[in-house]
Design an enzyme around this catalytic site. Structure first.
Site, PDB file in Angstrom:
ATOM      1  N   GLY A 279      20.586  67.534  18.237  1.00 10.81           N
ATOM      2  CA  GLY A 279      20.586  67.130  16.827  1.00 10.81           C
ATOM      3  C   GLY A 279      19.614  68.043  16.095  1.00 10.81           C
ATOM      4  N   ARG A 280      18.329  67.781  16.333  1.00  8.43           N
ATOM      5  CA  ARG A 280      17.260  68.501  15.651  1.00  8.43           C
ATOM      6  C   ARG A 280      17.406  70.016  15.719  1.00  8.43           C
ATOM      7  NH1 ARG A 280      12.513  65.891  15.040  1.00  8.43           N
ATOM      8  NH2 ARG A 280      13.084  64.633  16.847  1.00  8.43           N
ATOM      9  N   ARG A 316       9.168  60.827   8.412  1.00  6.10           N
ATOM     10  CA  ARG A 316       8.657  61.277   9.714  1.00  6.10           C
ATOM     11  C   ARG A 316       7.129  61.385   9.777  1.00  6.10           C
ATOM     12  NH1 ARG A 316       9.526  65.529  11.929  1.00  6.10           N
ATOM     13  NH2 ARG A 316       9.765  64.702  14.016  1.00  6.10           N
ATOM     14  N   TYR A 320       5.771  58.876  12.598  1.00  6.70           N
ATOM     15  CA  TYR A 320       5.402  59.479  13.893  1.00  6.70           C
ATOM     16  C   TYR A 320       4.168  60.364  13.780  1.00  6.70           C
ATOM     17  CZ  TYR A 320      10.478  58.752  14.301  1.00  6.70           C
ATOM     18  OH  TYR A 320      11.745  58.249  14.252  1.00  6.70           O
ATOM     19  N   CYS A 348       3.825  52.743  -3.095  1.00  2.03           N
ATOM     20  CA  CYS A 348       2.636  51.894  -3.100  1.00  2.03           C
ATOM     21  C   CYS A 348       2.169  51.497  -1.720  1.00  2.03           C
ATOM     22  CB  CYS A 348       2.916  50.655  -3.931  1.00  2.03           C
ATOM     23  SG  CYS A 348       3.152  51.133  -5.628  1.00  2.03           S
TER      24      CYS A 348
HETATM   25  N1  LLP Z   1      21.308  62.108  22.490  1.00  5.20           N
HETATM   26  C1  LLP Z   1      20.725  60.886  22.522  1.00  5.20           C
HETATM   27  C2  LLP Z   1      21.207  59.886  23.480  1.00  5.20           C
HETATM   28  C3  LLP Z   1      19.678  60.601  21.634  1.00  5.20           C
HETATM   29  O1  LLP Z   1      19.107  59.397  21.676  1.00  5.20           O
HETATM   30  C4  LLP Z   1      19.237  61.579  20.718  1.00  5.20           C
HETATM   31  C5  LLP Z   1      18.164  61.303  19.763  1.00  5.20           C
HETATM   32  C6  LLP Z   1      19.879  62.825  20.718  1.00  5.20           C
HETATM   33  C7  LLP Z   1      20.909  63.055  21.629  1.00  5.20           C
HETATM   34  C8  LLP Z   1      19.497  63.944  19.797  1.00  5.20           C
HETATM   35  O2  LLP Z   1      18.193  64.383  20.043  1.00  5.20           O
HETATM   36  P1  LLP Z   1      17.604  65.690  19.304  1.00  5.20           P
HETATM   37  O3  LLP Z   1      18.303  66.895  19.867  1.00  5.20           O
HETATM   38  O4  LLP Z   1      17.845  65.527  17.874  1.00  5.20           O
HETATM   39  O5  LLP Z   1      16.150  65.652  19.642  1.00  5.20           O
HETATM   40  N2  LLP Z   1      13.804  59.988  14.455  1.00  5.20           N
HETATM   41  C9  LLP Z   1      13.084  60.793  15.410  1.00  5.20           C
HETATM   42  C10 LLP Z   1      13.998  61.339  16.471  1.00  5.20           C
HETATM   43  C11 LLP Z   1      14.749  60.251  17.205  1.00  5.20           C
HETATM   44  C12 LLP Z   1      15.686  60.814  18.231  1.00  5.20           C
HETATM   45  C13 LLP Z   1      16.584  59.764  18.758  1.00  5.20           C
HETATM   46  N3  LLP Z   1      17.530  60.200  19.729  1.00  5.20           N
HETATM   47  C14 LLP Z   1      12.369  61.912  14.664  1.00  5.20           C
HETATM   48  O6  LLP Z   1      12.457  61.967  13.450  1.00  5.20           O
HETATM   49  O7  LLP Z   1      11.678  62.725  15.278  1.00  5.20           O
END
Ligand code: LLP
Length: 428
Positions: A279-280, A316, A320, A348
């Protein structure tokens, strides 16, 4: 190469366009600004890295669910990773091939599983009750479901505890000691379930690829064990989680190629198809959150830059303690020094900050209006920013734009309005 860079004239550019000019042209601030070419480059980096492997790049929709962005990712050949029925509906509307989609989660609902079964989506088994629900969904849909077992490899991803998932205390995945129970259960539903692979997801913002290799070697051992019982399983899903350079300090972080190269031999040695779920690392660095400075103030001990964006649009840092790089979009004025500021929004509560203790140009005179109205961006805002935005304090969700291949700017999502909010109460 970064798509948002300061040029010699001191202005911040996105793919050759001055962010300042985009800011003047759009009707509302704050807003999210993406680079479409950067999205393409990020996908290409994964595709190049995966050369020679049978693979699916399952884009994790939770990171960013903007519709034109999803369509673009689909056109580039991505599959999708879903965690809710609505994400599945969105993926289908955006044109993703459902047989290249993976449905994940520890609390998948029966109705959503029925849709997944009808569409032929891969489903990850997370627990005993989840398996029961998948079986029920298969019966209702009259379809056999391709399932993967979500295994907990118990490796430490060395990240913030809120985004660590593949360790012992996690709510995700099966208990590994119960593997045999799950295999027997799958065997007893030959018309409903076809076990095709094993899945794990270690966590997010991971910056060491050794962690993926350690997990992959544990996973292939599980796969060997499962195959030894006569299951013909061919998919290894190593999840997502690759981190990005949020600090902008020039540190060289692992690339998609580094990630794939650490698992390549293992995958080939077992003749597996590799599924990854980024994702990221596909979307974070393609976007800036663009704000205007409302004012600058001090409380005697701390200096504050107050901007129009806040924790409502980008949570974020508050949630975090995440660092996202912040800079002004225009050149530093000649009469300015550097001071240390907290960059805060108008919401606020004291959790409302976008950055703490940031060294930024400061006005020479205490009440100088020099920065009022200046543009200020929060970098790397493409992942888990807009998708986690709320309307707290009735700060309606901001519009989104992208810079296209030809250098033009297009709106890719309308900003939410007060009238949108009132619509929820119509006819009550
Ligand atoms: N696959 C699964 C099963 C996941 O739970 C996640 C993310 C991904 C793939 C994708 O991960 P990435 O490549 O994006 O790291 N809100 C948090 C991040 C939460 C991630 C949740 N799971 C933040 O803003 O850092």
């Amino acid at each position: 190469q970064h798509c948002f860079t300061k040029k010699d004239d001191g202005y911040l550019y996105c793919e050759g366009l001055k962010v300042q000019e985009v800011m003047e042209a759009v009707e509302r601030r704050p807003f999210y600004l993406y680079s479409k070419p950067q999205i393409t480059r990020n996908v290409e980096a994964y595709k190049d890295a995966l050369e020679g492997l049978n693979s699916i790049i399952g884009y994790a929709i939770k990171a960013n669910n903007n519709f034109p962005i999803l369509q673009h990712l689909k056109n580039l050949g991505c599959g999708a990773v879903l965690v809710s029925g609505n994400e599945l509906r969105l993926a289908i509307r955006a044109g993703f091939d459902p047989t290249r989609c993976i449905f994940n989660g520890n609390g998948k609902l029966l109705d959503d599983l029925v849709l997944a079964a009808q569409e032929g989506v891969f489903v990850n088994i997370d627990s005993e009750f989840d398996l029961d629900n998948i079986v029920s969904a298969a019966k209702i849909a009259g379809k056999k479901v391709n399932v993967l077992l979500r295994i907990n490899p118990d490796v430490d991803p060395q990240v913030h505890p809120y985004v660590a998932t593949g360790n012992k205390n996690s709510k995700f995945g099966i208990r590994n000691e119960k593997l045999q129970w799950f295999l027997d259960a799958v065997k007893s539903y030959p018309d409903e379930l076809k076990l095709v692979g094993a899945h794990c997801h270690l966590g997010s913002t991971i910056t060491k690829v050794d962690i993926f290799r350690d997990a992959a070697s544990i996973m292939v051992k599980f796969i060997d064990e499962i195959r030894a019982q006569g299951f013909d399983i061919n998919y290894l899903n190593i999840g997502g989680g690759l981190g990005i350079d949020y600090y902008h300090t020039g540190t060289i972080l692992p690339t998609p190629r580094d990630l794939i190269d650490t698992v390549r031999e293992l995958v080939l040695s077992r003749n597996l198809n590799l599924i990854i779920e980024p994702g990221r690392s596909l979307i974070a660095n393609t976007c800036c959150f663009v704000n205007r400075v409302t004012g600058v103030k001090t409380n005697g001990t701390k200096n504050f830059i107050v901007i129009d964006g806040s924790m409502a649009e980008l949570i974020r840092p508050s949630l975090y303690d995440a660092y996202q790089h912040i800079e002004l979009v225009s050149p530093t004025p000649q009469d300015s020094a550097v001071s240390t500021f907290d960059v805060v929004g108008p919401v606020c509560e004291s959790a409302d900050f976008l950055g703490k203790n940031r060294d930024l140009p400061s006005p020479a005179k205490a009440h100088s209006s020099i920065f009022f109205g200046s543009g200020l961006v929060v970098h790397d805002a493409g992942a888990y920013c807009m998708s986690m935005a709320s309307t707290y304090n009735l700060k309606m969700r901001p519009p989104e734009y992208w810079v296209d291949e030809d250098g033009s700017v297009a709106k890719i999502r309308h900003g939410e309005t007060f009238e949108d909010h009132m619509r929820y109460f119509e006819g009550l």
